[in-house]
Design a protein around this motif. Structure first.
Motif, PDB file in Angstrom:
ATOM      1  N   MET A   1      30.159  38.756  40.346  1.00  0.00           N
ATOM      2  CA  MET A   1      29.047  39.721  39.861  1.00  0.00           C
ATOM      3  C   MET A   1      29.449  40.855  40.272  1.00  0.00           C
ATOM      4  O   MET A   1      29.903  41.199  41.276  1.00  0.00           O
ATOM      5  CB  MET A   1      27.672  39.013  40.333  1.00  0.00           C
ATOM      6  N   THR A   2      29.208  41.936  39.345  1.00  0.00           N
ATOM      7  CA  THR A   2      29.329  43.436  39.476  1.00  0.00           C
ATOM      8  C   THR A   2      28.047  44.231  39.670  1.00  0.00           C
ATOM      9  O   THR A   2      27.252  44.067  38.647  1.00  0.00           O
ATOM     10  CB  THR A   2      30.475  44.114  38.390  1.00  0.00           C
ATOM     11  N   LYS A   3      27.747  44.843  40.761  1.00  0.00           N
ATOM     12  CA  LYS A   3      26.608  45.589  40.879  1.00  0.00           C
ATOM     13  C   LYS A   3      27.289  47.049  40.881  1.00  0.00           C
ATOM     14  O   LYS A   3      27.750  47.523  41.862  1.00  0.00           O
ATOM     15  CB  LYS A   3      26.210  45.300  42.317  1.00  0.00           C
ATOM     16  N   GLY A   4      26.861  47.735  39.814  1.00  0.00           N
ATOM     17  CA  GLY A   4      27.361  49.131  39.666  1.00  0.00           C
ATOM     18  C   GLY A   4      28.917  48.915  39.592  1.00  0.00           C
ATOM     19  O   GLY A   4      29.380  48.254  39.005  1.00  0.00           O
ATOM     20  N   ASN A   5      29.451  49.775  40.522  1.00  0.00           N
ATOM     21  CA  ASN A   5      30.953  49.610  40.650  1.00  0.00           C
ATOM     22  C   ASN A   5      31.403  48.839  41.627  1.00  0.00           C
ATOM     23  O   ASN A   5      32.498  48.544  41.868  1.00  0.00           O
ATOM     24  CB  ASN A   5      31.669  51.127  40.969  1.00  0.00           C
ATOM     25  N   LYS A   7      31.957  45.144  43.307  1.00  0.00           N
ATOM     26  CA  LYS A   7      31.935  43.867  43.031  1.00  0.00           C
ATOM     27  C   LYS A   7      31.596  43.069  44.346  1.00  0.00           C
ATOM     28  O   LYS A   7      32.162  43.102  45.429  1.00  0.00           O
ATOM     29  CB  LYS A   7      33.412  43.530  42.806  1.00  0.00           C
ATOM     30  N   GLU A   8      30.566  42.280  44.100  1.00  0.00           N
ATOM     31  CA  GLU A   8      30.001  41.516  45.325  1.00  0.00           C
ATOM     32  C   GLU A   8      29.646  40.186  44.887  1.00  0.00           C
ATOM     33  O   GLU A   8      29.432  40.039  43.440  1.00  0.00           O
ATOM     34  CB  GLU A   8      28.553  42.071  45.592  1.00  0.00           C
ATOM     35  N   LEU A   9      29.483  39.040  45.619  1.00  0.00           N
ATOM     36  CA  LEU A   9      29.337  37.727  45.453  1.00  0.00           C
ATOM     37  C   LEU A   9      27.867  37.421  45.530  1.00  0.00           C
ATOM     38  O   LEU A   9      27.252  37.952  46.567  1.00  0.00           O
ATOM     39  CB  LEU A   9      30.078  36.862  46.061  1.00  0.00           C
ATOM     40  N   THR A  10      27.305  36.719  45.132  1.00  0.00           N
ATOM     41  CA  THR A  10      25.975  35.952  45.455  1.00  0.00           C
ATOM     42  C   THR A  10      26.223  35.291  46.805  1.00  0.00           C
ATOM     43  O   THR A  10      27.306  34.814  47.083  1.00  0.00           O
ATOM     44  CB  THR A  10      25.327  35.093  44.457  1.00  0.00           C
ATOM     45  N   LEU A  11      25.156  34.937  47.479  1.00  0.00           N
ATOM     46  CA  LEU A  11      25.121  34.146  48.808  1.00  0.00           C
ATOM     47  C   LEU A  11      25.862  32.665  48.492  1.00  0.00           C
ATOM     48  O   LEU A  11      26.608  32.377  49.219  1.00  0.00           O
ATOM     49  CB  LEU A  11      23.807  33.973  49.366  1.00  0.00           C
ATOM     50  N   ASP A  12      25.357  32.092  47.417  1.00  0.00           N
ATOM     51  CA  ASP A  12      26.045  30.827  47.086  1.00  0.00           C
ATOM     52  C   ASP A  12      27.396  30.847  46.795  1.00  0.00           C
ATOM     53  O   ASP A  12      28.107  30.044  47.143  1.00  0.00           O
ATOM     54  CB  ASP A  12      25.311  30.102  45.718  1.00  0.00           C
ATOM     55  N   ARG A  14      29.685  33.094  47.990  1.00  0.00           N
ATOM     56  CA  ARG A  14      30.096  33.216  49.199  1.00  0.00           C
ATOM     57  C   ARG A  14      30.221  31.961  49.961  1.00  0.00           C
ATOM     58  O   ARG A  14      31.374  31.623  50.634  1.00  0.00           O
ATOM     59  CB  ARG A  14      29.376  34.264  50.166  1.00  0.00           C
ATOM     60  N   GLU A  15      29.262  31.327  50.172  1.00  0.00           N
ATOM     61  CA  GLU A  15      29.399  30.133  50.790  1.00  0.00           C
ATOM     62  C   GLU A  15      30.190  28.960  50.489  1.00  0.00           C
ATOM     63  O   GLU A  15      31.061  28.410  51.027  1.00  0.00           O
ATOM     64  CB  GLU A  15      27.816  29.466  50.884  1.00  0.00           C
ATOM     65  N   GLU A  16      30.176  29.008  48.957  1.00  0.00           N
ATOM     66  CA  GLU A  16      31.037  27.975  48.321  1.00  0.00           C
ATOM     67  C   GLU A  16      32.662  28.685  48.512  1.00  0.00           C
ATOM     68  O   GLU A  16      33.417  27.609  48.989  1.00  0.00           O
ATOM     69  CB  GLU A  16      30.724  27.814  46.813  1.00  0.00           C
ATOM     70  N   LEU A  17      32.920  29.673  48.399  1.00  0.00           N
ATOM     71  CA  LEU A  17      34.147  30.410  48.772  1.00  0.00           C
ATOM     72  C   LEU A  17      34.739  30.048  50.157  1.00  0.00           C
ATOM     73  O   LEU A  17      35.929  29.546  50.434  1.00  0.00           O
ATOM     74  CB  LEU A  17      34.209  31.780  48.235  1.00  0.00           C
ATOM     75  N   PHE A  18      33.854  30.366  51.018  1.00  0.00           N
ATOM     76  CA  PHE A  18      34.238  30.216  52.626  1.00  0.00           C
ATOM     77  C   PHE A  18      34.559  28.632  52.858  1.00  0.00           C
ATOM     78  O   PHE A  18      35.662  28.564  53.550  1.00  0.00           O
ATOM     79  CB  PHE A  18      33.075  30.632  53.433  1.00  0.00           C
ATOM     80  N   HIS A  55      37.863  35.261  45.661  1.00  0.00           N
ATOM     81  CA  HIS A  55      36.959  34.556  44.768  1.00  0.00           C
ATOM     82  C   HIS A  55      37.421  34.515  43.330  1.00  0.00           C
ATOM     83  O   HIS A  55      37.698  33.522  42.545  1.00  0.00           O
ATOM     84  CB  HIS A  55      35.508  35.095  44.704  1.00  0.00           C
ATOM     85  N   GLU A  56      38.084  35.671  43.012  1.00  0.00           N
ATOM     86  CA  GLU A  56      38.861  35.774  41.719  1.00  0.00           C
ATOM     87  C   GLU A  56      39.987  34.963  41.749  1.00  0.00           C
ATOM     88  O   GLU A  56      40.359  34.140  40.477  1.00  0.00           O
ATOM     89  CB  GLU A  56      39.060  37.295  41.167  1.00  0.00           C
ATOM     90  N   MET A  57      40.784  34.958  42.718  1.00  0.00           N
ATOM     91  CA  MET A  57      42.092  34.108  42.933  1.00  0.00           C
ATOM     92  C   MET A  57      41.608  32.557  42.703  1.00  0.00           C
ATOM     93  O   MET A  57      42.275  31.945  42.206  1.00  0.00           O
ATOM     94  CB  MET A  57      42.643  34.604  44.082  1.00  0.00           C
ATOM     95  N   GLU A  58      40.486  32.219  43.490  1.00  0.00           N
ATOM     96  CA  GLU A  58      40.088  31.026  43.622  1.00  0.00           C
ATOM     97  C   GLU A  58      39.403  30.645  42.059  1.00  0.00           C
ATOM     98  O   GLU A  58      40.017  29.255  41.707  1.00  0.00           O
ATOM     99  CB  GLU A  58      38.840  30.770  44.718  1.00  0.00           C
ATOM    100  N   ARG A  59      38.881  31.487  41.434  1.00  0.00           N
ATOM    101  CA  ARG A  59      38.238  30.976  40.286  1.00  0.00           C
ATOM    102  C   ARG A  59      39.397  30.724  38.887  1.00  0.00           C
ATOM    103  O   ARG A  59      39.039  30.090  38.127  1.00  0.00           O
ATOM    104  CB  ARG A  59      37.292  32.154  39.661  1.00  0.00           C
ATOM    105  N   THR A  60      40.185  31.546  39.397  1.00  0.00           N
ATOM    106  CA  THR A  60      41.615  31.164  38.225  1.00  0.00           C
ATOM    107  C   THR A  60      42.574  30.357  38.790  1.00  0.00           C
ATOM    108  O   THR A  60      43.784  30.149  38.008  1.00  0.00           O
ATOM    109  CB  THR A  60      42.174  32.642  37.989  1.00  0.00           C
TER     110      THR A  60
END
Length: 189
Positions: A1-5, A7-12, A14-18, A55-60
């Motif tokens: 998710m991109t907020k303005g310029n 790039k941030e993840l939602t809490l969910d 973040r938790e899933e990535l960690f 997250h992008e590395m993981e997503r791809t």
């Protein structure tokens, strides 16, 4: 998710990535024997843009993992550690110029722009060889690596794979793309 310029993840997310990163870290201790997950996570928690890149590395399907620590710069080094070249980054030519030069059957994207958009660096040949000391990667696929300017100027680009127990460096036209060739990235946090 991109907020303005930013790039941030939602809490969910973040938790899933960690959870994914921690599990991978613990399963593959041979890649980072003297490092502790708690210290890696603490560093990640204060670097949200880097977390987005992971997250992008993981997503791809890159399966990023810690492969080293730079004491001088106080940075953890992540590489894509998927067994084969990341599935979400295949069938791409080397750069924008190569993409634009294709008259027919253009791929959807190119390596350099994808890596830049993800906030990661394309592995160098040296980094690729170092990765292979941690396991056997790209035994059925291949991965674009950073191409020297003199080769790129002549229209070429280079990639590596691992066959017969050793790393091979090859060349192709920068505008070529294949279903089994993607790219691996690195990220410093």
């Amino acid at each position: 998710m991109t907020k303005g310029n930013k790039k941030e993840l939602t809490l969910d997310q973040r938790e899933e990535l960690f959870e994914a990163l921690k599990t991978r870290f613990e399963i593959n201790m041979n890649r980072h024997e003297d490092l502790e997950w708690a210290k890696v996570q603490a560093k990640l928690e204060i670097n949200t843009e880097k977390l987005w890149s992971l997250h992008e590395m993981e997503r791809t399907a890159g399966e990023p993992d810690v492969v080293g620590y730079d004491k001088e710069k106080d940075e953890y080094i992540f590489y894509d550690c998927s067994a084969e070249s990341p599935k979400g980054r295949r069938s791409v030519c080397y750069d924008w110029e190569a993409l634009e030069s294709r008259k027919k059957h253009k791929p959807d994207n190119n390596v350099i722009d994808m890596a830049t958009d993800m906030g990661i660096e394309l592995l160098t040949e040296e980094q690729y060889r170092a990765l292979q000391k941690l396991g056997d990667f790209d035994m059925k696929s291949s991965s674009w690596v950073q191409t020297p300017a003199n080769i790129r100027k002549l229209g070429g680009a280079v990639f590596c794979d691992y066959r017969y127990g050793q790393v091979f460096l090859y060349h192709n036209g920068a505008d070529s793309y294949y279903g089994a060739r993607g790219f691996r990235g690195s990220l410093r946090v």
